[in-house]
Design a protein around this motif. Structure first.
Motif, mmCIF file in Angstrom:
data_model
loop_
_atom_site.group_PDB
_atom_site.id
_atom_site.type_symbol
_atom_site.label_atom_id
_atom_site.label_comp_id
_atom_site.label_asym_id
_atom_site.label_seq_id
_atom_site.Cartn_x
_atom_site.Cartn_y
_atom_site.Cartn_z
ATOM 1 N N TRP A 202 -12.176 -16.091 -21.405
ATOM 2 C CA TRP A 202 -12.793 -16.084 -22.734
ATOM 3 C C TRP A 202 -12.825 -14.658 -23.260
ATOM 4 O O TRP A 202 -13.120 -13.714 -22.508
ATOM 5 N N ASP A 203 -12.560 -14.513 -24.557
ATOM 6 C CA ASP A 203 -12.666 -13.195 -25.174
ATOM 7 C C ASP A 203 -14.137 -12.782 -25.172
ATOM 8 O O ASP A 203 -15.002 -13.551 -25.618
ATOM 9 N N SER A 206 -15.601 -12.516 -29.042
ATOM 10 C CA SER A 206 -15.722 -13.711 -29.885
ATOM 11 C C SER A 206 -16.039 -14.978 -29.102
ATOM 12 O O SER A 206 -16.398 -15.994 -29.690
ATOM 13 N N GLN A 208 -13.846 -16.700 -27.802
ATOM 14 C CA GLN A 208 -12.643 -17.557 -27.938
ATOM 15 C C GLN A 208 -11.966 -17.828 -26.610
ATOM 16 O O GLN A 208 -11.875 -16.931 -25.766
ATOM 17 N N LYS A 209 -11.483 -19.070 -26.441
ATOM 18 C CA LYS A 209 -10.787 -19.445 -25.215
ATOM 19 C C LYS A 209 -9.343 -18.987 -25.282
ATOM 20 O O LYS A 209 -8.687 -19.158 -26.311
ATOM 21 N N MET A 210 -8.860 -18.395 -24.180
ATOM 22 C CA MET A 210 -7.483 -17.878 -24.136
ATOM 23 C C MET A 210 -6.761 -18.471 -22.931
ATOM 24 O O MET A 210 -6.073 -17.761 -22.201
ATOM 25 N N ARG A 214 -7.417 -24.584 -24.407
ATOM 26 C CA ARG A 214 -6.956 -24.746 -25.794
ATOM 27 C C ARG A 214 -6.066 -25.986 -25.898
ATOM 28 O O ARG A 214 -6.130 -26.715 -26.874
ATOM 29 N N LEU A 219 -7.322 -27.590 -29.185
ATOM 30 C CA LEU A 219 -7.819 -26.581 -30.131
ATOM 31 C C LEU A 219 -6.694 -25.944 -30.935
ATOM 32 O O LEU A 219 -6.945 -25.277 -31.935
ATOM 33 N N GLY A 225 -3.260 -17.721 -27.103
ATOM 34 C CA GLY A 225 -4.193 -17.265 -26.069
ATOM 35 C C GLY A 225 -3.461 -16.632 -24.900
ATOM 36 O O GLY A 225 -3.838 -15.559 -24.430
ATOM 37 N N GLU A 228 -2.080 -13.263 -25.870
ATOM 38 C CA GLU A 228 -3.125 -12.251 -25.963
ATOM 39 C C GLU A 228 -3.494 -11.727 -24.567
ATOM 40 O O GLU A 228 -3.668 -10.526 -24.374
#
Ligand code: UDP
Length: 245
Positions: A202-203, A206, A208-210, A214, A219, A225, A228
């Motif tokens: 997770w970021d 934020s 956010q799932k990476m 996803r 998602l 992701g 990244e």
């Protein structure tokens, strides 16, 4: 080094022989699967990303003296590995609640566990890889108590290596799954892969799932992701695509 006969095809990778009996060719597929293969989709570029990411993590583990099967990355989607007999166990380390532990124990996703824990899953498609206790594992003769002790210690040590490393990259390591195998010398070593398919990332900023969630959760932007994660890994001097063992 040439890719020889196909020995095994799994959901995410293919394993081939090479001219050297001490080396196998592991190719990461451009396909995403979830829920025991029920959800399946071609995902061009995923193989190369997971190959690069997993190679990087294995090189990092080498630098910390963790024994594993990875030898070197040979092309975009492939790496050379040592042959091992995989134990029929998935070793999961959790630091933050997500996925099955939330469903099973009613925990809130994102709750930070007081300390990382280890769980065992018995690899059996017909049984849908059930959560098992150490006594179940003995009953099934899936591993010896000393092997469990070794895997638990290694799994937590790997968490202690990956967690601060990823923290510096702004990535929260939520949980991950390892597999172990026995090599030609009889040593129990880490095998399989370490990638966004097998870890939750997770970021930090934020949330956010990476990772593969996803895809599992529909998602969208699954590969964004993965890209990244790879981008952030490339910022580090540690790790790399190769090790010499
Ligand atoms: N995991 C995996 N392969 C599996 C099951 C789980 O790599 O067959 C990984 C998963 O990506 C996560 C961790 O193990 O990082 C814990 O997964 P969980 O038990 O929460 O599974 P879920 O049912 O949510 O996929």
């Amino acid at each position: 080094m040439n890719k020889g006969k196909l020995l095994y095809e799994g959901k995410a990778k293919r394993l081939y022989a090479t001219d050297d009996p001490d080396l196998l060719w592991l190719e990461y597929k451009d396909e995403a699967t979830a829920f025991d293969g029920e959800k399946k989709e071609p995902l061009p570029g995923k193989g190369a990303l997971n190959n690069a990411i997993s190679s990087h993590f294995f090189a990092l583990l080498t630098a910390h003296g963790v024994a594993h099967h990875f030898v070197k990355k040979v092309d975009g989607q492939s790496q050379l590995v040592r042959p091992v007999n995989i134990l029929p166990l998935e070793v999961v380390v959790r630091a933050v609640a997500a996925g099955s532990i939330c469903r099973r124990l009613g925990l809130r996703e994102g709750w930070e566990l007081p300390r990382p824990i280890v769980e065992w899953y018995y690899k059996d498609d017909a049984l849908k890889d059930p959560l098992v206790t150490e006594e179940h594992i003995r009953l099934l003769q899936a591993a010896e108590p000393e092997q469990l002790q070794h895997m638990r210690r290694e799994a937590l040590r790997i968490y202690d290596i990956l967690h601060p490393f990823l923290q510096r990259l702004g990535v929260l390591l939520v949980d991950f799954k390892l597999e172990f195998g026995i090599n030609a010398k009889g040593q129990l070593i880490v095998a399989d892969e370490v990638s966004p398919d097998t870890c939750r990332f997770w970021d930090v900023g934020s949330g956010q799932k990476m990772d593969k969630d996803r895809f599992r959760q529909g998602l969208g932007g699954t590969l964004d992701g993965y890209r990244e994660i790879w981008k952030r890994l490339q910022q580090t001097a540690e790790g790399g695509a190769e090790c010499t063992r």
